[in-house]
Design an enzyme around this catalytic site. Structure first.
Site, mmCIF file in Angstrom:
data_model
loop_
_atom_site.group_PDB
_atom_site.id
_atom_site.type_symbol
_atom_site.label_atom_id
_atom_site.label_comp_id
_atom_site.label_asym_id
_atom_site.label_seq_id
_atom_site.Cartn_x
_atom_site.Cartn_y
_atom_site.Cartn_z
ATOM 1 N N ASN A 103 -12.690 -3.486 2.157
ATOM 2 C CA ASN A 103 -13.669 -2.403 2.248
ATOM 3 C C ASN A 103 -14.563 -2.405 1.018
ATOM 4 O O ASN A 103 -14.107 -2.696 -0.088
ATOM 5 C CB ASN A 103 -12.950 -1.055 2.339
ATOM 6 C CG ASN A 103 -12.107 -0.937 3.595
ATOM 7 O OD1 ASN A 103 -12.532 -1.360 4.671
ATOM 8 N ND2 ASN A 103 -10.914 -0.387 3.473
ATOM 9 N N ASP B 36 0.862 -1.192 0.000
ATOM 10 C CA ASP B 36 0.000 0.000 0.000
ATOM 11 C C ASP B 36 0.896 1.240 0.000
ATOM 12 O O ASP B 36 1.890 1.310 0.715
ATOM 13 C CB ASP B 36 -0.914 -0.012 1.237
ATOM 14 C CG ASP B 36 -2.046 0.988 1.106
ATOM 15 O OD1 ASP B 36 -3.208 0.556 0.982
ATOM 16 O OD2 ASP B 36 -1.767 2.216 1.130
ATOM 17 N N ILE B 37 0.517 2.231 -0.784
ATOM 18 C CA ILE B 37 1.325 3.450 -0.928
ATOM 19 C C ILE B 37 1.326 4.282 0.365
ATOM 20 O O ILE B 37 2.237 5.078 0.585
ATOM 21 C CB ILE B 37 0.818 4.284 -2.134
ATOM 22 C CG1 ILE B 37 1.886 5.185 -2.687
ATOM 23 C CG2 ILE B 37 -0.437 5.047 -1.789
ATOM 24 C CD1 ILE B 37 1.536 5.801 -4.036
ATOM 25 N N VAL C 60 -10.877 2.819 -3.697
ATOM 26 C CA VAL C 60 -10.545 2.334 -5.046
ATOM 27 C C VAL C 60 -11.550 1.244 -5.436
ATOM 28 O O VAL C 60 -11.612 0.191 -4.792
ATOM 29 C CB VAL C 60 -9.109 1.785 -5.104
ATOM 30 C CG1 VAL C 60 -8.788 1.282 -6.508
ATOM 31 C CG2 VAL C 60 -8.102 2.854 -4.674
ATOM 32 N N HIS D 190 -10.183 -5.462 -3.569
ATOM 33 C CA HIS D 190 -8.846 -5.675 -3.019
ATOM 34 C C HIS D 190 -8.953 -6.076 -1.565
ATOM 35 O O HIS D 190 -9.898 -5.692 -0.871
ATOM 36 C CB HIS D 190 -7.983 -4.425 -3.155
ATOM 37 C CG HIS D 190 -8.598 -3.177 -2.580
ATOM 38 N ND1 HIS D 190 -9.546 -2.436 -3.264
ATOM 39 C CD2 HIS D 190 -8.415 -2.549 -1.394
ATOM 40 C CE1 HIS D 190 -9.898 -1.399 -2.521
ATOM 41 N NE2 HIS D 190 -9.241 -1.443 -1.368
ATOM 42 N N HIS E 62 -6.773 -5.859 1.951
ATOM 43 C CA HIS E 62 -5.621 -5.326 2.683
ATOM 44 C C HIS E 62 -5.101 -6.433 3.598
ATOM 45 O O HIS E 62 -5.898 -7.047 4.341
ATOM 46 C CB HIS E 62 -6.039 -4.161 3.585
ATOM 47 C CG HIS E 62 -6.572 -2.952 2.875
ATOM 48 N ND1 HIS E 62 -5.839 -1.801 2.690
ATOM 49 C CD2 HIS E 62 -7.794 -2.692 2.326
ATOM 50 C CE1 HIS E 62 -6.566 -0.893 2.068
ATOM 51 N NE2 HIS E 62 -7.769 -1.405 1.842
HETATM 52 P P1 AMP Z 1 -9.679 1.278 0.167
HETATM 53 O O1 AMP Z 1 -10.007 2.444 1.032
HETATM 54 O O2 AMP Z 1 -9.968 -0.038 0.824
HETATM 55 O O3 AMP Z 1 -10.285 1.401 -1.210
HETATM 56 O O4 AMP Z 1 -8.104 1.291 0.014
HETATM 57 C C1 AMP Z 1 -7.420 1.787 -1.095
HETATM 58 C C2 AMP Z 1 -5.964 1.770 -0.741
HETATM 59 O O5 AMP Z 1 -5.204 1.941 -1.921
HETATM 60 C C3 AMP Z 1 -5.522 2.866 0.243
HETATM 61 O O6 AMP Z 1 -5.007 2.262 1.426
HETATM 62 C C4 AMP Z 1 -4.442 3.631 -0.554
HETATM 63 O O7 AMP Z 1 -3.354 4.031 0.266
HETATM 64 C C5 AMP Z 1 -4.017 2.604 -1.585
HETATM 65 N N1 AMP Z 1 -3.464 3.143 -2.820
HETATM 66 C C6 AMP Z 1 -3.965 4.149 -3.591
HETATM 67 N N2 AMP Z 1 -3.198 4.339 -4.672
HETATM 68 C C7 AMP Z 1 -2.189 3.435 -4.601
HETATM 69 C C8 AMP Z 1 -1.065 3.125 -5.432
HETATM 70 N N3 AMP Z 1 -0.808 3.794 -6.555
HETATM 71 N N4 AMP Z 1 -0.234 2.121 -5.027
HETATM 72 C C9 AMP Z 1 -0.471 1.448 -3.894
HETATM 73 N N5 AMP Z 1 -1.514 1.692 -3.074
HETATM 74 C C10 AMP Z 1 -2.358 2.669 -3.420
#
Ligand code: AMP
Length: 120
Positions: free
Chosen positions: A91, A33-34, A100, A104, A106
């Site tokens: 989520n 995760d970024i 996103v 996915h 986590h």
């Molecule tokens: P969610 O709130 O469950 O949709 O989580 C989306 C996750 O994607 C968040 O924890 C972000 O930090 C992560 N994220 C967004 N863009 C990127 C990226 N380019 N590379 C890796 N993680 C990302």
């Protein structure tokens, strides 16, 4: 709501945005995760275009579901946190806080994570 092919994970899958690949096979990709919220914080995604878990469970093939589930287990093992413990989070939608719209999971761990949900 249809799948948005311009979401950030779709772009990662197409190679339009870089990621550090932790694991990849025919059905699954994992990367850090970024914005990590724990010492270990990986994102595990299916390669197919599914919005959330319900979409994945309803529309993915048996091979995709089995492949993703087995891969997730391998990724947890590979992260080396099975003994100490870890948490998987998927989520979904507005109430789930999903940012996103590509399904996915986590994988978080590396220290004690506290309660499952914050108290209001
Ligand atoms: P969610 O709130 O469950 O949709 O989580 C989306 C996750 O994607 C968040 O924890 C972000 O930090 C992560 N994220 C967004 N863009 C990127 C990226 N380019 N590379 C890796 N993680 C990302």
């Amino acid at each position: 709501m249809p799948y948005d092919p311009n979401n950030v994970f779709a772009k990662i899958l197409r190679g339009e945005i870089p990621c550090t690949k932790i694991y990849e096979d025919d059905f699954t990709l994992a990367f850090p995760d970024i914005a990590p919220q724990a010492p270990t914080h990986l994102l595990v995604i299916p390669k197919g275009s599914y919005i959330d878990y319900a979409d994945f469970a309803a529309h993915a093939t048996d091979a995709e579901i089995l492949g993703f589930s087995r891969a997730l287990g391998k990724i947890v093992e590979q992260a080396g946190i099975t003994q100490a413990g870890y948490r998987l989070i998927a989520n979904s939608g507005e109430h789930g806080g999903q940012e996103v719209p590509h399904f996915h999971v986590h994988l978080v761990g590396g220290h004690a994570l506290g309660r499952m949900l914050a108290k209001e």
